[in-house]
Design a protein around this motif. Structure first.
Motif: not given
Lengths: 544, 235
Positions: B196-199, B220-221, B213-216
């Protein structure tokens, strides 16, 4: 001298003026054509009443007026009983009328089509819940700000009720006045939808049933729409009170194109008319909105106080500069009434046996003196000096530089031409372009000027309203005389400038001087005596 | 956008359709400053003023089907000049979000689906990602002044977590170096993550709140797991 201020009208503005003057302890006489309205005056209705020095006359008409600023005599009639009152000043503030503009929209009144004022009064029960309403405002002609307010208020009152849809069709929505933007905003919050027509117009059709069908294209999206509203609200126009017709005649007031008692004169204070001491306020002077009435009332109070101050101390520090008053020579006057007719300030008074200038009403423009065919009016406002001694010798001079006299209106030309070179130019300040007579122009030529220029105000800028036009006519008349007698009409000219047009005035003067250079110098058969005597022009040809 | 069919009956427009939106479109003065500022005004007859007008008339169907909302670059110039502070680009995004997802133009929706499955727009496996960033780190270490440079991956308790734009992994590796060199010079305690390094968050452009929301939440995870309090999100 009386201090009474006579107020005519039953508008909120008239009542405001009366209340303010009462607070200032200035005696008032309020003239109402109809009854006393419930919200207005504390006196008993229907009765001639007087409390201290504040009187109210209801059901009273104005029948005539004589006298001058500070001392007007107003003839009135109540219950067939004529009577007269004196007043130092008169303020007219008659309420206007709202006239529906059915014709403008090709509509006729019906149960489904009604004017703004009626729709606003019945906004609650006008149509069923969820119905649609079309409001028309200023599509074909410019709306008045007061009517744009009324239309928006009406739209809000309808839209605030139970899910009704209000569509507002407008051209140039007038929201620039006090509270206009806020009304627009409130109407949008109430859900009113606006369609503005700039390049196109809606097609409005009324069926025999009275129903209205509107087809149009929304100019922003280009989307075509059609609407058959349950109710159509038609724009109105604020028209002057019909009573202004007779009041304008009685008080000899100029009116604007709409019939209100104030012409668009840039030099006038807000409530001033062409006559000194007669003021027009609120709905008597313009179709303004009711919310502007207090401002107009204050302006009227200011103007009245100013006048009373001036009358009390004529040589004092008046902010309204007036020229020297004119005076009619009773021995020379033949009662032709020219002065009575043309005085833009209604200052010439007509008596059974004579005419006289009412000194307190005279603004000192000098038009009467310039136009009097008998030269019977004394006016000291124009003082032309000597235009110089010996004539230029054309044979000796390297180059002929013409000598000029410039009559320049104090309000425009004189200020604009202040930096004109003084050599060969004599600048004669005059109180008004209309103060210059044929004799002034001819005298200047006779005393050796090669040309005479009248530098007056633009039409529409003239303090005396008609003065600059009279100036032009005088110049044209003299040009004709010169032409007929073999002279060069180009020796006299009329040009207009504004006070801030310095460079334009410079080039106007230079161009005129250049035109004169093409002519030969005027020979100097200077004639003494009568101003309308012989003048020598164009190499010895004479004119008498 | 013009209809060739008969004129629409005004009564049938659902004028309150978007009344719940926070953008105060009802205060639009139709002054046209937005249209004057818009860099794409004129393409397909689009301009922001028309767009706001159609929103104010509740013309949902026409707006959702139009190409217009997708011509907008969402640069926000209209928002910055609007005297009534209407927030036009946000409304464009709302309309985009109302289109069926399989009708979202270009590769935007495919990219989002890839993100959902693999964690990044490229669909790049974790091993390949680690190989690329370590390779770039070695290149930096060879430059004078950066001896011993290493890229910290999944470092627990780091001060800053930095996300990465997928483009820098895919083709423009050189551009990874600038920020990392600054971290090195500043002796910063930083890290990147191997998952999940994708910005890049294309849900912003497609009006897809769920995807955003999913990516954010994934980022956070990562921060929670690694106990990191500060996020640097260079995209």
């Amino acid at each position: 001298m009386t201090q009474n201020i006579l107020i005519i009208g039953n508008s909120p503005c008239a009542r405001g003026i009366r209340a303010d003057l009462e607070r200032l302890d200035i005696p008032t006489i309020l003239i109402l054509a109809d009854g006393v309205s419930a919200d207005g005056i504390s006196e008993p209705a229907g009765e001639l009443s007087s409390r201290g020095s504040h009187a109210v006359f209801d059901y009273t008409t104005v029948e005539g007026c004589t006298g001058t600023a500070g001392d007007y005599q107003i003839r009135l009639r109540r219950d067939r009983e004529p009577f007269t009152r004196s007043a130092a000043a008169v303020v007219i503030a008659e309420q206007g009328l709202q006239v529906p503009l059915y014709d403008e929209y090709g509509l006729g009144p019906s149960g489904k089509v009604l004017p703004v004022s009626e729709a606003a009064a019945r906004a609650g029960e006008l149509l069923p819940d969820g119905g649609t309403v079309a409001v028309f405002n200023g599509i074909y002609s410019e709306s008045q700000p007061g009517m744009a307010d009324a239309a928006m208020e009406c739209a809000i009152a309808i839209a605030e009720n139970r899910g009704r849809r209000v569509f507002f069709f407008t051209g140039n929505l007038k929201v620039s006045g006090a509270g206009g933007e806020l009304l627009f905003r409130r109407s949008r919050e109430a859900g009113v939808v606006y369609f503005k027509f700039t390049h196109t117009r809606p097609a409005i059709r009324q069926e025999d049933t009275g129903a209205v069908r509107i087809e149009f294209t929304d100019e922003i999206t280009g989307e075509p729409f059609v609407l058959t509203p349950d109710v159509t609200v038609v724009d109105e126009r604020i028209a002057p009170s019909p009573r202004l017709d007779s009041l304008a005649q009685i008080f000899r007031l100029h009116r604007d194109a709409g019939g209100f008692l104030q012409t668009p004169n840039v030099r006038r204070a807000p409530v001033s008319t062409n006559r000194r001491g007669i003021f027009a306020a609120g709905p008597a002077r313009s179709p303004e909105r009711e919310s502007d009435a207090p401002a107009d009332a204050h302006a009227a109070i200011g103007a009245v106080l100013d006048l009373l101050h001036d009358l009390h101390d004529p040589g004092g520090d008046s902010i309204h500069r007036r020229g020297l008053p004119a005076e009619i020579d009773q021995n020379a006057c033949i009662r032709c009434l020219t002065c009575f007719r043309i005085c833009p300030h209604g200052a010439v008074l007509l008596f059974p046996d004579r005419l006289a200038v009412g000194e307190s009403g005279c603004m000192g423009c000098g038009i009467c003196a310039a136009q009097c065919p008998r030269g019977a009016i004394r006016f000291e406002g124009v003082r032309a000096g000597e235009t110089g001694g010996a004539a230029p010798d054309a044979d000796d001079a390297e180059k002929f530089v013409p000598k000029m006299v410039i009559f320049a209106c104090e309000k425009s030309g004189r200020i604009a031409a202040r930096s004109a070179p003084s050599e060969k130019i004599e600048l004669v300040p005059v109180p008004c372009g209309g103060a210059v007579s044929d004799a002034h122009l001819l005298d200047a030529l006779q005393s050796g000027a090669d040309g005479v220029l009248l530098l007056a105000c633009h039409v529409g800028n003239c303090d005396a309203e008609t003065g600059t036009r009279y100036g032009r006519r005088t110049v044209e008349r003299v040009q004709k005389v010169l032409e007929k007698t073999g002279g060069a009409p180009g020796r006299v000219a009329y040009r207009t400038v504004a006070a801030n047009m310095e460079s334009e005035a410079q080039s106007t003067i230079q161009n005129f001087q250049q035109e004169l250079s093409a002519l030969s110098p005027v020979s100097t058969g200077k004639v003494q005596g009568e101003s309308r005597g012989t003048v020598a022009i164009e190499k010895g040809k004479t004119l008498s | 956008m013009s209809r060739t069919s008969d004129p629409a009956a005004l009564e049938r427009l659902d004028i309150d359709r978007f009344v719940d939106w926070p953008a105060p479109y009802q205060y639009c003065l139709t002054c046209g400053l937005c249209a004057g500022a818009c860099p794409v005004a004129g393409i397909d007859d689009f301009d922001p003023r028309k767009f706001v007008r159609m929103v104010s008339m509740g013309m949902e169907e026409e707006l959702v089907e139009a190409r217009w909302p997708w011509i907008c670059t969402m640069c926000g110039r209209c928002d910055s000049v609007c005297p009534m502070e209407i927030g036009i680009s946000g409304m464009v995004r709302n309309i985009r979000g109302m289109r069926e997802r399989d009708k979202v133009p270009g590769g935007l929706q495919k990219g989002l689906e890839q993100v959902e499955k693999t964690g990044n727009v490229l669909g790049l496996p974790k091993e390949d990602f680690i190989f690329i960033v370590e390779d770039v780190a070695e290149e930096i270490a060879e430059e004078p002044g950066f001896s011993g440079f290493k890229v910290p991956i999944d470092k627990e308790g780091a001060f800053i977590l930095s996300t990465i734009h997928n483009k820098l992994i895919n083709t423009q590796n050189e551009d990874l170096k600038h920020l990392w060199k600054i971290f090195y010079a500043a002796k910063e305690d930083w890290t990147i993550t191997s998952d999940y390094w994708e910005g890049v968050n294309w849900g912003l452009f497609t009006g897809d709140d769920r995807a955003m929301r999913m990516m954010v939440e994934r980022i956070i995870l990562q921060m929670d797991t690694l106990k990191i309090e500060n996020l640097l999100w260079p995209e």
